[in-house]
Design a protein around this motif. Structure first.
Motif, PDB file in Angstrom:
ATOM      1  N   GLN A   1      -4.403  -4.226 -11.821  1.00 22.14           N
ATOM      2  CA  GLN A   1      -3.337  -5.105 -11.337  1.00 22.14           C
ATOM      3  C   GLN A   1      -3.332  -5.271  -9.819  1.00 22.14           C
ATOM      4  OE1 GLN A   1       0.254  -3.340 -12.848  1.00 22.14           O
ATOM      5  NE2 GLN A   1      -0.245  -3.748 -14.992  1.00 22.14           N
ATOM      6  N   VAL A   2      -4.144  -4.514  -9.094  1.00 21.93           N
ATOM      7  CA  VAL A   2      -4.102  -4.578  -7.631  1.00 21.93           C
ATOM      8  C   VAL A   2      -5.377  -5.202  -7.083  1.00 21.93           C
ATOM      9  CG1 VAL A   2      -2.605  -2.563  -7.483  1.00 21.93           C
ATOM     10  CG2 VAL A   2      -5.082  -2.270  -7.332  1.00 21.93           C
ATOM     11  N   GLU A   3      -5.265  -5.702  -5.857  1.00 26.48           N
ATOM     12  CA  GLU A   3      -6.415  -6.285  -5.190  1.00 26.48           C
ATOM     13  C   GLU A   3      -7.014  -5.287  -4.206  1.00 26.48           C
ATOM     14  OE1 GLU A   3      -5.118  -9.847  -3.313  1.00 26.48           O
ATOM     15  OE2 GLU A   3      -4.683 -10.895  -5.198  1.00 26.48           O
ATOM     16  N   GLU A   4      -8.266  -5.480  -3.885  1.00 26.95           N
ATOM     17  CA  GLU A   4      -8.895  -4.666  -2.857  1.00 26.95           C
ATOM     18  C   GLU A   4      -8.501  -5.177  -1.475  1.00 26.95           C
ATOM     19  OE1 GLU A   4     -12.989  -3.419  -3.324  1.00 26.95           O
ATOM     20  OE2 GLU A   4     -13.044  -4.382  -5.300  1.00 26.95           O
ATOM     21  N   PRO A   5      -8.461  -4.326  -0.467  1.00 20.18           N
ATOM     22  CA  PRO A   5      -8.680  -2.875  -0.531  1.00 20.18           C
ATOM     23  C   PRO A   5      -7.452  -2.144  -1.062  1.00 20.18           C
ATOM     24  CG  PRO A   5      -8.141  -3.493   1.701  1.00 20.18           C
ATOM     25  CD  PRO A   5      -8.216  -4.782   0.923  1.00 20.18           C
ATOM     26  N   TYR A   6      -7.675  -1.014  -1.667  1.00 17.62           N
ATOM     27  CA  TYR A   6      -6.568  -0.216  -2.186  1.00 17.62           C
ATOM     28  C   TYR A   6      -6.805   1.249  -1.851  1.00 17.62           C
ATOM     29  CZ  TYR A   6      -9.811   0.832  -6.044  1.00 17.62           C
ATOM     30  OH  TYR A   6     -10.907   1.234  -6.777  1.00 17.62           O
ATOM     31  N   PHE A   7      -5.702   2.007  -1.872  1.00 13.97           N
ATOM     32  CA  PHE A   7      -5.761   3.455  -1.665  1.00 13.97           C
ATOM     33  C   PHE A   7      -5.155   4.116  -2.894  1.00 13.97           C
ATOM     34  CE2 PHE A   7      -3.531   7.385  -0.277  1.00 13.97           C
ATOM     35  CZ  PHE A   7      -4.645   8.127   0.084  1.00 13.97           C
ATOM     36  N   LEU A   8      -5.922   4.949  -3.551  1.00 15.58           N
ATOM     37  CA  LEU A   8      -5.482   5.621  -4.770  1.00 15.58           C
ATOM     38  C   LEU A   8      -5.541   7.125  -4.550  1.00 15.58           C
ATOM     39  CD1 LEU A   8      -4.789   5.650  -7.840  1.00 15.58           C
ATOM     40  CD2 LEU A   8      -7.263   5.516  -8.276  1.00 15.58           C
ATOM     41  N   TRP A   9      -4.404   7.781  -4.700  1.00 16.98           N
ATOM     42  CA  TRP A   9      -4.328   9.237  -4.537  1.00 16.98           C
ATOM     43  C   TRP A   9      -3.875   9.853  -5.858  1.00 16.98           C
ATOM     44  CZ3 TRP A   9       0.171  12.522  -4.454  1.00 16.98           C
ATOM     45  CH2 TRP A   9      -0.098  13.849  -4.069  1.00 16.98           C
ATOM     46  N   ILE A  10      -4.619  10.842  -6.327  1.00 18.70           N
ATOM     47  CA  ILE A  10      -4.324  11.479  -7.611  1.00 18.70           C
ATOM     48  C   ILE A  10      -4.337  12.988  -7.424  1.00 18.70           C
ATOM     49  CG2 ILE A  10      -5.042  11.753 -10.010  1.00 18.70           C
ATOM     50  CD1 ILE A  10      -6.676   9.086  -9.514  1.00 18.70           C
ATOM     51  N   LEU A  11      -3.288  13.634  -7.870  1.00 18.05           N
ATOM     52  CA  LEU A  11      -3.204  15.088  -7.826  1.00 18.05           C
ATOM     53  C   LEU A  11      -3.445  15.637  -9.224  1.00 18.05           C
ATOM     54  CD1 LEU A  11      -2.498  17.803  -6.434  1.00 18.05           C
ATOM     55  CD2 LEU A  11      -0.100  17.338  -7.012  1.00 18.05           C
ATOM     56  N   LEU A  12      -4.549  16.337  -9.403  1.00 17.25           N
ATOM     57  CA  LEU A  12      -4.832  16.976 -10.688  1.00 17.25           C
ATOM     58  C   LEU A  12      -4.201  18.364 -10.712  1.00 17.25           C
ATOM     59  CD1 LEU A  12      -8.613  16.190 -11.344  1.00 17.25           C
ATOM     60  CD2 LEU A  12      -6.607  14.975 -12.192  1.00 17.25           C
ATOM     61  N   LEU A  13      -3.540  18.684 -11.804  1.00 19.41           N
ATOM     62  CA  LEU A  13      -2.876  19.978 -11.910  1.00 19.41           C
ATOM     63  C   LEU A  13      -3.595  20.920 -12.868  1.00 19.41           C
ATOM     64  CD1 LEU A  13       0.829  18.806 -11.837  1.00 19.41           C
ATOM     65  CD2 LEU A  13      -0.371  20.112 -10.089  1.00 19.41           C
ATOM     66  N   GLU A  14      -4.745  20.509 -13.366  1.00 20.73           N
ATOM     67  CA  GLU A  14      -5.507  21.388 -14.261  1.00 20.73           C
ATOM     68  C   GLU A  14      -5.796  22.755 -13.629  1.00 20.73           C
ATOM     69  OE1 GLU A  14      -5.558  18.031 -16.797  1.00 20.73           O
ATOM     70  OE2 GLU A  14      -5.678  18.240 -14.636  1.00 20.73           O
TER      71      GLU A  14
ATOM     72  N   ASP B   1      -9.706   5.604   9.547  1.00 19.26           N
ATOM     73  CA  ASP B   1     -10.887   5.141  10.267  1.00 19.26           C
ATOM     74  C   ASP B   1     -11.926   4.546   9.319  1.00 19.26           C
ATOM     75  OD1 ASP B   1      -9.731   5.894  12.611  1.00 19.26           O
ATOM     76  OD2 ASP B   1     -11.034   7.618  12.981  1.00 19.26           O
ATOM     77  N   ILE B   2     -12.088   5.148   8.150  1.00 21.09           N
ATOM     78  CA  ILE B   2     -13.014   4.596   7.157  1.00 21.09           C
ATOM     79  C   ILE B   2     -12.588   3.181   6.779  1.00 21.09           C
ATOM     80  CG2 ILE B   2     -13.779   4.796   4.748  1.00 21.09           C
ATOM     81  CD1 ILE B   2     -13.712   7.829   5.105  1.00 21.09           C
ATOM     82  N   ALA B   3     -11.260   2.974   6.679  1.00 22.10           N
ATOM     83  CA  ALA B   3     -10.729   1.669   6.291  1.00 22.10           C
ATOM     84  C   ALA B   3     -10.526   0.730   7.477  1.00 22.10           C
ATOM     85  CB  ALA B   3      -9.403   1.854   5.557  1.00 22.10           C
ATOM     86  N   ASP B   4     -10.947   1.170   8.688  1.00 25.68           N
ATOM     87  CA  ASP B   4     -10.749   0.368   9.903  1.00 25.68           C
ATOM     88  C   ASP B   4      -9.286  -0.006  10.097  1.00 25.68           C
ATOM     89  OD1 ASP B   4     -13.464   0.354  10.638  1.00 25.68           O
ATOM     90  OD2 ASP B   4     -13.885  -1.306   9.272  1.00 25.68           O
ATOM     91  N   ALA B   5      -8.411   0.935   9.796  1.00 28.90           N
ATOM     92  CA  ALA B   5      -6.977   0.704   9.933  1.00 28.90           C
ATOM     93  C   ALA B   5      -6.454   1.431  11.166  1.00 28.90           C
ATOM     94  CB  ALA B   5      -6.237   1.200   8.690  1.00 28.90           C
ATOM     95  N   PRO B   6      -5.621   0.785  11.971  1.00 28.08           N
ATOM     96  CA  PRO B   6      -5.049   1.462  13.144  1.00 28.08           C
ATOM     97  C   PRO B   6      -4.149   2.607  12.694  1.00 28.08           C
ATOM     98  CG  PRO B   6      -3.945  -0.629  12.753  1.00 28.08           C
ATOM     99  CD  PRO B   6      -5.118  -0.602  11.822  1.00 28.08           C
ATOM    100  N   ASN B   7      -4.131   3.680  13.473  1.00 29.42           N
ATOM    101  CA  ASN B   7      -3.299   4.810  13.071  1.00 29.42           C
ATOM    102  C   ASN B   7      -2.999   5.679  14.272  1.00 29.42           C
ATOM    103  OD1 ASN B   7      -4.982   7.594  12.933  1.00 29.42           O
ATOM    104  ND2 ASN B   7      -6.356   5.862  12.554  1.00 29.42           N
ATOM    105  N   GLU B   8      -1.950   6.477  14.135  1.00 27.67           N
ATOM    106  CA  GLU B   8      -1.556   7.440  15.156  1.00 27.67           C
ATOM    107  C   GLU B   8      -1.397   8.827  14.541  1.00 27.67           C
ATOM    108  OE1 GLU B   8       1.953   5.995  17.047  1.00 27.67           O
ATOM    109  OE2 GLU B   8       0.974   4.227  17.914  1.00 27.67           O
ATOM    110  N   PHE B   9      -2.202   9.101  13.518  1.00 31.43           N
ATOM    111  CA  PHE B   9      -2.121  10.383  12.843  1.00 31.43           C
ATOM    112  C   PHE B   9      -2.682  11.506  13.718  1.00 31.43           C
ATOM    113  CE2 PHE B   9      -2.648   7.467   9.089  1.00 31.43           C
ATOM    114  CZ  PHE B   9      -1.336   7.585   8.655  1.00 31.43           C
TER     115      PHE B   9
END
Length: 326
Positions: A74-87, A220-228
């Motif tokens: 349902q989403v367009e690129e670019p996207y950021f997907l974060w998944i936390l596995l609890l196994e 930086d990988i996504a060429d996005a400005p940031n102040e992290f």
């Protein structure tokens, strides 16, 4: 979970915690809140419900994998997907198809082990056989998590995404008398996996790095400005110091560690520790008293770090008042 504000900034966030759908759910949310705060019997009640309904930490990734693919469609690129596995989170209950070293009997025993950990202050006395059973369960739980990564890489192959795999903490298996992941700073708890794949290069970073740099690296990988905080972990000459600092608060007191390639310093209000990781990777011999000069250097690093963090927090919390003083 959203309880701790991890949903902030996401367009879609699912933590499988219960919404307020009536009296029963409101009662359950009270149990959940008390359990998170360390609420004694509430913890056992929460575990029992999770066991029966396979929820929260016991919800296998197979149950929600379809939701991930549906979201992607349902989403367009670019996207950021974060998944936390609890196994890999205890109690470890790998499914039958994911077991290589453990047995189904070991899985059923795991809740008894977890009860012993809780009731003993996370310092149970296990036999060598029981100790190995726990490690086998842990390894199989990780193995099942590996299958998730393999499946996701296959299903998203047309997107050609960058994959970043990391952990937020490890587990203790009696190295310092404890099991689980209590608020301590030994290597078994804070030296975690970190893999960045599909970025056009292949190398191993030997120097200590902090997970605080992940946000900068991703931006930086996504060429996005940031102040992290932190620098790009993929940079040939990173701007970070040649050590990694970890902190945790326990009973209102700060514990802090400084990790270099060769040594590890741990300090809290009651005890200071220094380990030579080149000959003592398991941190069993505290050489704090034998190396005062080295300890003094680590103390300076800690002092400077705490002062800097305090100043930054003050500026962040009171920006308008500070501007009036300038």
């Amino acid at each position: 979970s959203s309880y701790f504000g991890f949903d902030d900034g996401f367009d879609w966030f699912e933590d499988f915690l219960h919404e307020d759908r009536g009296v029963l759910e409101r009662l359950w949310n009270r149990v959940l809140n008390r359990s998170i705060k360390g609420g004694g019997p509430a913890t056992y009640l929460r575990l029992l419900r999770n066991l029966v309904q396979r929820e929260e930490v016991l919800r296998p990734w197979n149950d929600y994998y379809g939701d991930i693919l549906e979201w992607r469609a349902q989403v367009e690129e670019p996207y950021f997907l974060w998944i936390l596995l609890l196994e890999p989170h205890h109690p470890w209950m790998p499914p039958k198809e994911g077991q290589q070293w453990s047995s189904r009997t070991d899985v059923y025993r795991s809740f008894g082990h977890y009860w012993e950990m809780l009731s003993s202050g996370w310092e149970p006395e296990y036999s060598e056989r029981e100790h190995q059973r726990l490690i086998d369960l842990y390894d199989d739980a990780i193995r099942h998590g590996d299958r998730f990564v393999e499946q996701l890489r296959h299903d998203l192959r047309d997107d050609d995404p960058v994959f970043i795999v990391h952990a937020d903490h490890g587990e203790e298996f009696g190295e310092h008398g404890r099991y689980g992941h209590q608020p301590h700073l030994y290597e078994s708890l804070i030296h975690v996996p970190l893999v960045v794949a599909n970025v056009g290069e292949s190398r191993t970073v030997d120097r200590p790095v902090s997970l605080r740099s992940l946000a900068t690296t991703i931006a930086d990988i996504a060429d996005a400005p940031n102040e992290f905080a932190g620098s790009n972990l993929l940079a040939e000459e990173p701007a970070d110091d040649p050590w990694a600092i970890s902190k945790v608060f326990a009973d209102g007191e700060r514990r802090i560690s400084v990790r270099t390639e060769a040594a590890k310093y741990i300090g809290d209000p009651e005890r200071r520790e220094l380990y030579d990781l080149r000959i003592d990777p398991d941190e069993q011999v505290n050489v704090h008293d034998e190396q005062p000069d080295r300890v003094a250097a680590f103390d300076d690093i800690v002092t400077n770090h705490v002062q800097t963090e305090t100043e930054l927090r003050t500026i962040s919390d009171h920006p308008s008042e500070l501007l009036q003083l300038i």
